[in-house]
Design a protein around this motif. Structure first.
Motif, PDB file in Angstrom:
ATOM      1  N   LYS A 228       5.148   7.311  -0.724  1.00  0.00           N
ATOM      2  CA  LYS A 228       5.114   6.322   0.358  1.00  0.00           C
ATOM      3  C   LYS A 228       4.453   6.897   1.604  1.00  0.00           C
ATOM      4  O   LYS A 228       3.647   6.234   2.266  1.00  0.00           O
ATOM      5  CB  LYS A 228       6.534   5.867   0.691  1.00  0.00           C
ATOM      6  CG  LYS A 228       7.210   4.996  -0.349  1.00  0.00           C
ATOM      7  CD  LYS A 228       8.617   4.669   0.126  1.00  0.00           C
ATOM      8  CE  LYS A 228       9.453   4.038  -0.961  1.00  0.00           C
ATOM      9  NZ  LYS A 228      10.838   3.770  -0.496  1.00  0.00           N
ATOM     10  N   GLU A 229       4.813   8.141   1.937  1.00  0.00           N
ATOM     11  CA  GLU A 229       4.253   8.767   3.133  1.00  0.00           C
ATOM     12  C   GLU A 229       2.743   8.929   3.018  1.00  0.00           C
ATOM     13  O   GLU A 229       2.003   8.693   3.985  1.00  0.00           O
ATOM     14  CB  GLU A 229       4.925  10.120   3.384  1.00  0.00           C
ATOM     15  CG  GLU A 229       4.435  10.853   4.628  1.00  0.00           C
ATOM     16  CD  GLU A 229       4.650  10.063   5.917  1.00  0.00           C
ATOM     17  OE1 GLU A 229       3.912  10.333   6.890  1.00  0.00           O
ATOM     18  OE2 GLU A 229       5.538   9.177   5.945  1.00  0.00           O
ATOM     19  N   ILE A 230       2.269   9.330   1.851  1.00  0.00           N
ATOM     20  CA  ILE A 230       0.816   9.455   1.651  1.00  0.00           C
ATOM     21  C   ILE A 230       0.148   8.100   1.819  1.00  0.00           C
ATOM     22  O   ILE A 230      -0.895   7.973   2.479  1.00  0.00           O
ATOM     23  CB  ILE A 230       0.516  10.065   0.267  1.00  0.00           C
ATOM     24  CG1 ILE A 230       0.960  11.537   0.233  1.00  0.00           C
ATOM     25  CG2 ILE A 230      -0.971   9.947  -0.063  1.00  0.00           C
ATOM     26  CD1 ILE A 230       0.866  12.185  -1.135  1.00  0.00           C
ATOM     27  N   CYS A 231       0.741   7.052   1.242  1.00  0.00           N
ATOM     28  CA  CYS A 231       0.169   5.706   1.371  1.00  0.00           C
ATOM     29  C   CYS A 231       0.171   5.252   2.827  1.00  0.00           C
ATOM     30  O   CYS A 231      -0.818   4.670   3.303  1.00  0.00           O
ATOM     31  CB  CYS A 231       0.952   4.715   0.514  1.00  0.00           C
ATOM     32  SG  CYS A 231       0.697   4.905  -1.267  1.00  0.00           S
ATOM     33  N   ARG A 232       1.264   5.487   3.529  1.00  0.00           N
ATOM     34  CA  ARG A 232       1.324   5.089   4.946  1.00  0.00           C
ATOM     35  C   ARG A 232       0.231   5.788   5.749  1.00  0.00           C
ATOM     36  O   ARG A 232      -0.419   5.163   6.607  1.00  0.00           O
ATOM     37  CB  ARG A 232       2.695   5.455   5.533  1.00  0.00           C
ATOM     38  CG  ARG A 232       3.858   4.590   5.038  1.00  0.00           C
ATOM     39  CD  ARG A 232       5.105   4.836   5.883  1.00  0.00           C
ATOM     40  NE  ARG A 232       6.282   4.240   5.265  1.00  0.00           N
ATOM     41  CZ  ARG A 232       7.184   4.904   4.548  1.00  0.00           C
ATOM     42  NH1 ARG A 232       7.043   6.215   4.352  1.00  0.00           N
ATOM     43  NH2 ARG A 232       8.226   4.280   4.037  1.00  0.00           N
ATOM     44  N   ARG A 233       0.040   7.073   5.493  1.00  0.00           N
ATOM     45  CA  ARG A 233      -0.991   7.816   6.219  1.00  0.00           C
ATOM     46  C   ARG A 233      -2.382   7.298   5.876  1.00  0.00           C
ATOM     47  O   ARG A 233      -3.243   7.180   6.767  1.00  0.00           O
ATOM     48  CB  ARG A 233      -0.874   9.318   5.884  1.00  0.00           C
ATOM     49  CG  ARG A 233       0.395  10.001   6.391  1.00  0.00           C
ATOM     50  CD  ARG A 233       0.274  10.417   7.847  1.00  0.00           C
ATOM     51  NE  ARG A 233      -0.797  11.375   8.069  1.00  0.00           N
ATOM     52  CZ  ARG A 233      -0.661  12.706   7.998  1.00  0.00           C
ATOM     53  NH1 ARG A 233       0.531  13.238   7.688  1.00  0.00           N
ATOM     54  NH2 ARG A 233      -1.673  13.501   8.256  1.00  0.00           N
ATOM     55  N   MET A 234      -2.617   6.985   4.634  1.00  0.00           N
ATOM     56  CA  MET A 234      -3.913   6.434   4.241  1.00  0.00           C
ATOM     57  C   MET A 234      -4.182   5.126   4.979  1.00  0.00           C
ATOM     58  O   MET A 234      -5.303   4.874   5.454  1.00  0.00           O
ATOM     59  CB  MET A 234      -3.955   6.209   2.730  1.00  0.00           C
ATOM     60  CG  MET A 234      -4.009   7.484   1.904  1.00  0.00           C
ATOM     61  SD  MET A 234      -3.924   7.166   0.108  1.00  0.00           S
ATOM     62  CE  MET A 234      -5.496   6.320  -0.169  1.00  0.00           C
ATOM     63  N   ILE A 235      -3.166   4.292   5.075  1.00  0.00           N
ATOM     64  CA  ILE A 235      -3.319   2.988   5.727  1.00  0.00           C
ATOM     65  C   ILE A 235      -3.524   3.153   7.234  1.00  0.00           C
ATOM     66  O   ILE A 235      -4.468   2.602   7.814  1.00  0.00           O
ATOM     67  CB  ILE A 235      -2.086   2.104   5.439  1.00  0.00           C
ATOM     68  CG1 ILE A 235      -1.974   1.807   3.941  1.00  0.00           C
ATOM     69  CG2 ILE A 235      -2.162   0.792   6.234  1.00  0.00           C
ATOM     70  CD1 ILE A 235      -0.595   1.309   3.514  1.00  0.00           C
ATOM     71  N   SER A 236      -2.668   3.936   7.870  1.00  0.00           N
ATOM     72  CA  SER A 236      -2.714   4.071   9.329  1.00  0.00           C
ATOM     73  C   SER A 236      -3.955   4.807   9.807  1.00  0.00           C
ATOM     74  O   SER A 236      -4.458   4.546  10.908  1.00  0.00           O
ATOM     75  CB  SER A 236      -1.456   4.777   9.835  1.00  0.00           C
ATOM     76  OG  SER A 236      -1.413   6.121   9.372  1.00  0.00           O
ATOM     77  N   GLU A 237      -4.482   5.731   8.978  1.00  0.00           N
ATOM     78  CA  GLU A 237      -5.652   6.517   9.378  1.00  0.00           C
ATOM     79  C   GLU A 237      -6.952   5.948   8.817  1.00  0.00           C
ATOM     80  O   GLU A 237      -7.998   6.589   8.871  1.00  0.00           O
ATOM     81  CB  GLU A 237      -5.465   7.969   8.934  1.00  0.00           C
ATOM     82  CG  GLU A 237      -4.271   8.660   9.590  1.00  0.00           C
ATOM     83  CD  GLU A 237      -4.068  10.082   9.104  1.00  0.00           C
ATOM     84  OE1 GLU A 237      -5.088  10.748   8.787  1.00  0.00           O
ATOM     85  OE2 GLU A 237      -2.910  10.544   9.036  1.00  0.00           O
ATOM     86  N   ASN A 238      -6.869   4.746   8.269  1.00  0.00           N
ATOM     87  CA  ASN A 238      -8.055   4.071   7.722  1.00  0.00           C
ATOM     88  C   ASN A 238      -8.747   4.936   6.667  1.00  0.00           C
ATOM     89  O   ASN A 238      -9.972   5.107   6.674  1.00  0.00           O
ATOM     90  CB  ASN A 238      -9.036   3.692   8.839  1.00  0.00           C
ATOM     91  CG  ASN A 238     -10.090   2.703   8.371  1.00  0.00           C
ATOM     92  OD1 ASN A 238      -9.853   1.918   7.449  1.00  0.00           O
ATOM     93  ND2 ASN A 238     -11.263   2.731   8.991  1.00  0.00           N
TER      94      ASN A 238
END
Length: 457
Positions: A228-238
């Motif tokens: 989840k954390e990796i996905c959140r970072r991918m989303i937030s950092e474009n």
């Protein structure tokens, strides 16, 4: 020194027709091991080039005279090709030959017949000493990396064959121990990179212009909170790609927050090891899942628009033909995007291999047939050729032309066209295999004429 890394591939996979089929199945990629090891050697001042035979023709007439070291990464099915090339290098050139990879790890003495040095296990801590002559043993045991953040990132500048999709390994190994799996044994214990380290690599691929990415972990969602954390970072950092592939397990269906984040981060293509709808068979391979888990996973992925590649193992001792048919029908019913009908393959290093050896059930032949598409053992509930035919039937039944329209309606025109291409490829492939089965000397002829059922005590 000039150092060449080669990932060889079998005769079948070097045929242009097969390479064309691979483009329909998915985007070309390159295994990460040589790109990491090559980076270590490049940093030490060596000239390094990496070639993936699956993706392009390699001009050995040009490479062999100039190279000082050839490094071959071998799995079981490409071992014969690696040995052929290694013998040619030693015959025509002056280069030292180094071999590594899963097959070399479990059968190092065999690989050593064709190499100056064999590295077993993980090679990062020994590769430079081997290449520069500080380690002279024939067989050299690699040292597992404790802190994966210390491993250099793969260097795609040294890759000389086509690559459309970047591969990311955020972990090594797997917390599960399925009886037929080699990687959970080679990369043990299970280890994780930090999320920050993973994001550095993803950021690098985004800057390089990659449109596709693969998480090559054996089980990317093993640690759901970390995924989840990796996905959140991918989303937030474009850092979202057009499409990202990953390996998952049925238990991902139990976490809707995870499923939603996977969708937002465009992790929309997943291979799930369904393996069988026979609970006894699942228990026998230590899969750690039940039929209800499988059904929930199918429904959850469809709900969130995640395209499932359904992996089914054909030939488990507890499975009959009817069990195989039920599993294939299930994959179709959940609108799985692709099917991976994998014939049970007793790879060296696995408990399945040890079992088949002890019971005298191995069929004599080349390692090249150990690719999950050919029968290499005597099944319990059918003859070898009957199991081979089940593989063909599964491919033809799943990849029919009607299903291409269904996939188009569910996932869009691009994926409908790919499914149509796979339907055509399945029919051409099955026709070619049946034709080869009537020609003496081919592996298919040998399987077809090994009709006697295994004599059970």
């Amino acid at each position: 020194m000039k150092i060449i890394f080669i990932t060889p591939t079998s005769t079948l996979r070097r045929i242009p027709f097969y390479r064309w089929g691979g483009k329909i199945y998915g985007q070309s990629n390159s295994i990460t091991g040589p790109l990491i090891l090559g980076n270590i050697l490049k940093r030490a001042g060596h000239e390094v080039e990496v070639f993936e035979e699956l993706n392009a023709h390699v001009n050995y007439k040009k490479l062999i005279p100039d190279a000082d070291v050839f490094c071959f990464s071998i799995m079981t099915s490409n071992a014969p090709r690696a040995y052929e090339l290694a013998d040619r290098v030693r015959r025509e050139g002056h280069a030292m030959v180094v071999m590594g990879g899963i097959h070399a790890t479990y059968l190092p003495e065999e690989a050593a017949e064709h190499a100056d040095h064999v590295i077993t296990g993980e090679g990062e801590k020994v590769i430079l000493d081997v290449v520069e002559g500080r380690r002279m043993e024939k067989i050299i045991h690699g040292i597992p990396i404790e802190n994966l953040d210390e491993v250099p990132l793969p260097d795609y500048d040294i890759l000389k064959t086509p690559c459309e999709s970047a591969n990311v390994l955020t972990t090594r190994g797997c917390p599960y121990r399925c009886t037929f799996c080699t990687t959970s044994r080679m990369f043990s214990p299970y280890r994780q990179r930090s999320v920050d380290n993973v994001m550095d690599e993803i950021r690098m691929y985004k800057k390089r212009g990659f449109r596709y990415m693969n998480f090559e972990d054996d089980n990317f969602t093993a640690d759901k909170e970390r995924a989840k954390e990796i996905c959140r970072r991918m989303i937030s950092e474009n850092l979202v790609f057009k499409e990202t592939f990953f390996f998952g397990r049925t238990d991902m269906a139990d976490d809707e927050e995870l499923l939603d984040l996977l969708r937002q981060a465009h992790l929309t293509r997943v291979l799930i090891g369904i393996e069988s709808l026979n609970q006894k068979a699942l228990n026998s391979i230590h899969k750690g899942q039940n039929i209800e888990n499988i059904r929930r996973a199918g429904a959850a992925c469809e709900k969130y628009g995640i395209r499932v590649i359904a992996s089914i193992v054909l030939g488990l001792d507890d499975d009959t033909k009817d069990d195989i048919h039920r599993s294939i029908q299930f994959a179709k019913d959940i609108h799985a995007y692709q099917l991976q009908p994998a014939i049970l393959t007793p790879y060296p290093g696995t408990s399945v291999y040890e079992q088949m050896q002890q019971e005298g059930r191995m069929i004599e032949g080349s390692w090249e047939q150990f690719d999950m598409m050919n029968v290499t053992f005597y099944p319990k509930n059918m003859s070898p050729w009957e199991l081979q035919e089940e593989f063909y039937k599964a491919s033809l039944y799943f990849y029919d032309f009607k299903s291409a329209r269904i996939i188009k309606d569910h996932f869009g025109k691009e994926y409908g066209r790919r499914r149509m291409g796979l339907a055509i490829m399945a029919r051409l492939g099955v026709f070619g295999a049946h034709l080869a089965s009537r020609i003496k000397g081919t592996p298919y002829y040998r399987i077809r004429h090994t009709e006697v059922m295994y004599e059970w005590p």
